[in-house]
Design an enzyme around this catalytic site. Structure first.
Site, PDB file in Angstrom:
ATOM      1  N   PHE A 252     -22.551  69.461  72.525  1.00  0.00           N
ATOM      2  CA  PHE A 252     -22.572  68.173  72.440  1.00  0.00           C
ATOM      3  C   PHE A 252     -23.753  67.790  71.662  1.00  0.00           C
ATOM      4  CE2 PHE A 252     -20.156  68.728  75.890  1.00  0.00           C
ATOM      5  CZ  PHE A 252     -19.011  67.899  76.159  1.00  0.00           C
ATOM      6  N   CYS A 263     -13.810  59.168  80.087  1.00  0.00           N
ATOM      7  CA  CYS A 263     -14.816  59.266  80.942  1.00  0.00           C
ATOM      8  C   CYS A 263     -16.226  58.922  80.496  1.00  0.00           C
ATOM      9  CB  CYS A 263     -15.002  61.183  81.186  1.00  0.00           C
ATOM     10  SG  CYS A 263     -13.707  61.636  81.770  1.00  0.00           S
TER      11      CYS A 263
END
Length: 433
Positions: A252, A263
């Site tokens: 990430f 999400c």
């Protein structure tokens, strides 16, 4: 064991199918009769690699069933998973729990033996307690327990994530509920998967905390990318340099056009608004949300700058519309902000996505959709990569140059390197380099 799953959306269908792969007998129930009929025909309502094969295997084995009849699904079920949508509520950003509570009130009529009611949907802290409150007077307290079992599924890799997870989190309030949940996940115990048993409130918060932290990493590296562009640094090397620190990790930390999907945007908003109820400021997560919203619009400005400061009357080829590859999910995709901003600036958009175009047609106006990538580039003044599908990683540069009016490539995922693209005659713009 026999279990029921309410909701055949992304979470419900993947979870129910994977539980049947474990050997449990699973009945998935949904009010959408058309969806259930298509599932009976083997037609998946979502694109998830490998899901159709697993559904077929387990339906043929007599372990996986689909129905619109909740009473039928609940017969003999030792656990019922609620996997309905919890979208952001219009107006205030709170998670909308109307479908969760509707499911709870309906299933209460069909519980006659001890059953664990499990929230698989992403729900705010205190939802389990609220479910118990709503069942008071409707169901004998000895007939049920309420558990929290959040999902941590990445779209495009959901089956792998369910079958071989980093961890399983279960929030319970009794040893009896723990025994049922332990039996459900027994195949993962055998693989020594960490299973975290805790109370419901902790379990509910773990899900939001995980997504908020990952979203924070994305917004952080995107701000670092902006800094890199100003000072002449390379954000990919910065990501590598900090990601090799095992306290940070490299996942990430990929600069891009901002996060989207079902999400991160919804869950960061929900935890902020839940925190407001408890007078906790959540300043970091508020900043993450703000940075991400600004990021998407900044990507349109980047394209305009690469086109010489104006896209008025120009044709822009867009490759990738979904929020990430290997899914057809368009929810809160950066493309939904970038494309309208370019159109507002006068651009004509031609787009291609391997799986997301049917959804995109309902969400984007005045876009010319194509069946393959190269036709989008005919007479294009620039090509923009928004989603890093694998088929965009080996484009034919010679063919592109022959098709395009101007050899301008704006790579919002850093698939290519500037030196390579420049040597191939392209005016290349990446992220943070």
């Amino acid at each position: 064991m026999k279990i029921a799953v309410i909701g055949t959306g992304y979470v419900g269908l993947v979870s129910g199918t994977c539980f049947s792969e474990f050997g449990h007998t699973v009945t998935c129930v949904d009010k959408d009769a058309g969806k259930i009929e298509r599932l009976h025909q083997g037609i998946m309502p979502i694109y998830e690699p490998g899901l159709d094969v697993m559904v077929e295997r387990n339906t043929e084995a007599g372990r996986l069933f689909f129905t619109t009849d909740l009473k039928e699904a609940m017969e003999g079920a030792e656990a019922v998973f609620i996997a309905v949508g919890t979208p952001s509520r219009r107006g205030d950003g709170h998670a909308d729990l109307q479908y969760v509570f509707a499911a709870v009130e309906e299933l209460a009529d069909y519980i006659s033996d001890y059953t664990v009611i499990v929230t698989k949907s992403t729900v705010p802290v205190g939802t389990g307690a609220e479910i118990i409150k709503r069942l008071e007077g409707k169901l004998d307290e000895h007939l049920y327990s309420v558990a929290s079992n959040p999902e941590f599924l990445r779209e495009g890799a959901a089956i792998e994530d369910f079958m071989r997870p980093d961890r399983v989190v279960v929030g319970i309030d009794s040893d009896r509920a723990k025994a049922v949940m332990s039996e459900l996940y027994r195949p993962l115990f055998l693989n020594e998967t960490p299973v975290v048993f805790t109370n419901r409130e902790t379990s509910e918060l773990i899900k939001y905390a995980a997504n908020a932290f990952l979203a924070t990493k994305i917004s952080f590296i995107n701000e670092m990318a902006d800094m890199c562009e100003k000072v002449g640094a390379d954000v990919q090397q910065v990501s590598k340099g900090i990601g090799l620190d095992n306290r940070i990790g490299g996942k990430f930390l990929h600069a891009g056009p901002g996060f989207g999907g079902s999400c991160f945007p919804k869950d960061t908003r929900a935890i902020v608004h839940s925190a407001d109820d408890y007078e906790v400021p959540m300043k970091i997560i508020r900043s993450v949300i703000e940075v991400n919203e600004e990021r998407k619009l900044a990507m349109a400005d980047k394209v305009i700058k690469a086109c010489g400061g104006s896209v008025e009357g120009k044709r822009i080829a867009v490759l990738g519309l979904t929020f990430k590859p290997n899914t057809d999910d368009m929810r809160e995709s950066p493309s939904l902000d970038i494309i309208p901003a370019l159109q507002k600036a006068g651009a004509e958009i031609h787009a291609f996505d391997p799986k997301g175009m049917e959804e995109a047609k309902h969400m984007l106006e005045d876009v010319s959709f194509h069946d393959e990538p190269y036709s989008t580039m005919e007479d294009a003044d620039a090509t923009v990569i928004i989603t890093e599908w694998n088929q965009f990683r080996a484009l034919d540069f010679g063919r592109m140059k022959d098709l395009m009016k101007s050899p301008v490539l704006v790579d919002l995922r850093n698939i290519y390197g500037k030196a390579d693209m420049t040597s191939n005659g392209f005016d290349y713009t990446g992220i943070g380099r």
